[in-house]
Design a protein around this motif. Structure first.
Motif, PDB file in Angstrom:
ATOM      1  N   ARG A 239      -2.847   1.407  14.107  1.00 17.48           N
ATOM      2  CA  ARG A 239      -3.707   0.459  13.393  1.00 17.48           C
ATOM      3  C   ARG A 239      -5.060   0.308  14.059  1.00 17.48           C
ATOM      4  O   ARG A 239      -6.014  -0.187  13.456  1.00 17.48           O
ATOM      5  CB  ARG A 239      -3.025  -0.915  13.315  1.00 17.48           C
ATOM      6  CG  ARG A 239      -1.741  -0.935  12.508  1.00 17.48           C
ATOM      7  CD  ARG A 239      -1.039  -2.275  12.646  1.00 17.48           C
ATOM      8  NE  ARG A 239      -0.693  -2.550  14.041  1.00 17.48           N
ATOM      9  CZ  ARG A 239      -0.132  -3.689  14.454  1.00 17.48           C
ATOM     10  NH1 ARG A 239       0.115  -4.648  13.589  1.00 17.48           N
ATOM     11  NH2 ARG A 239       0.171  -3.847  15.730  1.00 17.48           N
ATOM     12  N   PHE A 303      -9.023  -3.267  14.015  1.00 16.87           N
ATOM     13  CA  PHE A 303      -8.083  -2.507  13.200  1.00 16.87           C
ATOM     14  C   PHE A 303      -8.824  -1.618  12.202  1.00 16.87           C
ATOM     15  O   PHE A 303      -9.914  -1.956  11.728  1.00 16.87           O
ATOM     16  CB  PHE A 303      -7.162  -3.454  12.425  1.00 16.87           C
ATOM     17  CG  PHE A 303      -6.056  -4.068  13.248  1.00 16.87           C
ATOM     18  CD1 PHE A 303      -5.856  -3.712  14.569  1.00 16.87           C
ATOM     19  CD2 PHE A 303      -5.214  -5.015  12.684  1.00 16.87           C
ATOM     20  CE1 PHE A 303      -4.826  -4.282  15.323  1.00 16.87           C
ATOM     21  CE2 PHE A 303      -4.187  -5.595  13.422  1.00 16.87           C
ATOM     22  CZ  PHE A 303      -3.998  -5.227  14.743  1.00 16.87           C
ATOM     23  N   THR A 309      -3.012  -2.202   6.871  1.00 20.90           N
ATOM     24  CA  THR A 309      -3.644  -3.347   7.532  1.00 20.90           C
ATOM     25  C   THR A 309      -4.122  -4.396   6.537  1.00 20.90           C
ATOM     26  O   THR A 309      -4.293  -5.556   6.905  1.00 20.90           O
ATOM     27  CB  THR A 309      -4.820  -2.882   8.408  1.00 20.90           C
ATOM     28  OG1 THR A 309      -5.780  -2.191   7.594  1.00 20.90           O
ATOM     29  CG2 THR A 309      -4.341  -1.957   9.520  1.00 20.90           C
ATOM     30  N   ILE A 312      -1.903  -7.442   6.561  1.00 20.79           N
ATOM     31  CA  ILE A 312      -1.624  -8.077   7.855  1.00 20.79           C
ATOM     32  C   ILE A 312      -2.406  -9.370   8.032  1.00 20.79           C
ATOM     33  O   ILE A 312      -3.605  -9.435   7.765  1.00 20.79           O
ATOM     34  CB  ILE A 312      -1.967  -7.102   9.017  1.00 20.79           C
ATOM     35  CG1 ILE A 312      -1.031  -5.902   9.000  1.00 20.79           C
ATOM     36  CG2 ILE A 312      -1.885  -7.820  10.367  1.00 20.79           C
ATOM     37  CD1 ILE A 312      -1.399  -4.829  10.021  1.00 20.79           C
ATOM     38  N   PHE A 332     -10.419  -5.791   8.022  1.00 18.98           N
ATOM     39  CA  PHE A 332      -9.262  -5.017   7.577  1.00 18.98           C
ATOM     40  C   PHE A 332      -8.403  -5.752   6.560  1.00 18.98           C
ATOM     41  O   PHE A 332      -7.651  -5.141   5.820  1.00 18.98           O
ATOM     42  CB  PHE A 332      -8.408  -4.616   8.785  1.00 18.98           C
ATOM     43  CG  PHE A 332      -7.829  -5.788   9.538  1.00 18.98           C
ATOM     44  CD1 PHE A 332      -6.595  -6.312   9.203  1.00 18.98           C
ATOM     45  CD2 PHE A 332      -8.529  -6.366  10.594  1.00 18.98           C
ATOM     46  CE1 PHE A 332      -6.069  -7.391   9.896  1.00 18.98           C
ATOM     47  CE2 PHE A 332      -8.013  -7.430  11.292  1.00 18.98           C
ATOM     48  CZ  PHE A 332      -6.780  -7.955  10.950  1.00 18.98           C
ATOM     49  N   SER A 333      -8.511  -7.076   6.525  1.00 15.25           N
ATOM     50  CA  SER A 333      -7.647  -7.875   5.660  1.00 15.25           C
ATOM     51  C   SER A 333      -8.430  -9.081   5.155  1.00 15.25           C
ATOM     52  O   SER A 333      -9.566  -9.332   5.582  1.00 15.25           O
ATOM     53  CB  SER A 333      -6.405  -8.332   6.439  1.00 15.25           C
ATOM     54  OG  SER A 333      -5.515  -9.059   5.632  1.00 15.25           O
TER      55      SER A 333
END
Length: 393
Positions: A239, A303, A309, A312, A332-333
């Motif tokens: 990741r 990440f 991801t 997450i 990433f999220s």
């Protein structure tokens, strides 16, 4: 809120370990208001053999051989206790093809259910709420076998991406989700995905052991860091965006980059280990983490941005913030909860610039904002959110 006689949590995570585990933290908090039985990791005959030979750590060999009590009591929160039960030895079946796996699964589930019913009788657990922690294969096999009053599937990762669970877990999860009373995920992206199968899907994000990680700030005041250090806490695997980290390490030679935790991706040590300003620290027991974090000046979550991801909600973000530490992350999220507190930057150059600013971002008011945000995301609060779902079963 619906009143359940008791809670039994079945998953694939050991109670003990070198890092904070969401399901363990949650059970500790829920034990304040509920009787809780945690079914520990289901070790196989292969695990037992390797543990007996000293080739695998963490295997409860004595309990599995019947030389120690399989049922123990662990500390919960605020003086409460959690019952932890080590199941009987299971057959190793995860590597097998579907047909053989499914036939032997009934053997494993039967052994587990019989032993669990004996423990339930011993503890007086009559109609428990079953919380299944990311193990839909075993969850499906146990449905209706424990006189359960309800079942919740606690989903904290995308199972079809997990190397260990994706084959059989991917087969079982959709049908299991249709059969349970509710699904609880740890991110909005996961909630949206699982709600397509089970409409009764809720999101309760990961929390933080605030009393533990808030010690970081006091320790840092007593013994300030001796040089600028950027830290990463937790498992470092695929990741991690190595390109971003390598750029930062290379262009910031005056800054130490410390990785605290297990390195699962060989490319990380191969590429980053050549730099003198990179330090690798092995995994530590949770109680030992605040002194390590207190020697950091800033922290990072670099990440990669991909389908995995995206689902997450990282534990580490609130662990960093609880200590008042600045955090820099990639986007990433969906982490919009942290807007204005945690910068989200995507390129190596922008990440390095954000880290450089974070190293001096120590205004007391900013520090307090971070701490207050983490306090609001404590596991105590997350347990209350979980209990709201109980009332809707």
């Amino acid at each position: 809120m619906q009143k359940f006689d008791s809670i039994i949590c079945v998953g694939q995570t050991t109670w003990e370990g070198d890092f904070q585990k969401a399901v363990v933290q949650l059970m500790r908090e829920l034990s304040v208001r509920h009787r809780v039985l945690y079914v520990d990791y289901q070790h196989t005959a292969k695990d037992l053999l390797m543990g007996a030979l000293g080739r695998q750590k963490g295997v409860p060999v004595k309990a599995m051989f019947g030389l120690a009590n399989a049922l123990t009591t662990k500390d919960g929160k605020d003086g409460s206790a959690v019952h932890v039960w080590q199941p009987p030895t299971m057959l190793p079946i995860n590597f097998l093809p579907a047909g053989i796996h499914d036939r032997l699964l009934t053997v494993n589930a039967g052994r587990l259910a019989r032993g669990l019913r004996r423990v339930m009788q011993q503890l007086g657990f009559e109609k428990p709420l079953i919380i299944n922690g990311m193990h839909p294969v075993l969850g499906m096999a146990l449905l209706g076998k424990l006189n359960e009053a309800g079942t919740i599937y606690y989903c904290f990762d995308e199972i079809t991406i997990s190397p260990w669970m994706r084959e059989h877990g991917g087969r079982y999860e959709p049908n299991y989700m249709r059969r349970v009373d509710a699904v609880i995920t740890t991110s909005e992206a996961l909630r949206e995905a699982k709600a397509q199968v089970q409409p009764r899907t809720f999101c309760v994000k990961n929390g933080v052991d605030f009393p533990l990680f808030s010690q970081t700030r006091l320790l840092a005041q007593q013994h300030p860091p001796t040089r600028p250090t950027v830290g990463y806490l937790g498992t470092a695997d695929d990741r991690l965006d190595i390109d971003i980290v390598a750029h930062c390490v290379r262009t910031m030679p005056d800054v130490t980059f410390q990785f605290i935790g297990e390195i699962k991706e060989p490319a990380i040590t191969a590429r980053l280990g050549q730099y003198p300003n990179v330090v690798f620290t092995p995994p530590q027991q949770p109680a030992l983490l605040p002194p390590l974090l207190a020697q950091l000046t800033a922290t990072m979550i670099p990440f990669v941005c991909n389908a995995h991801t995206k689902t997450i909600y990282p534990l580490k973000i609130n662990e960093y913030l609880a200590g008042g530490l600045p955090v820099v992350s990639t986007p990433f999220s969906n982490l919009s909860d942290f807007e204005g507190v945690v910068p989200m930057v995507a390129t190596p150059e922008a990440f390095a610039a954000a880290l450089r600013h974070a190293l001096t971002d120590n205004d007391p008011a900013r520090v307090q904002v971070r701490i207050d945000m983490a306090r609001a995301n404590s596991w105590a609060h997350r347990a209350e959110e979980f209990e709201v779902v109980f009332g809707q079963l």
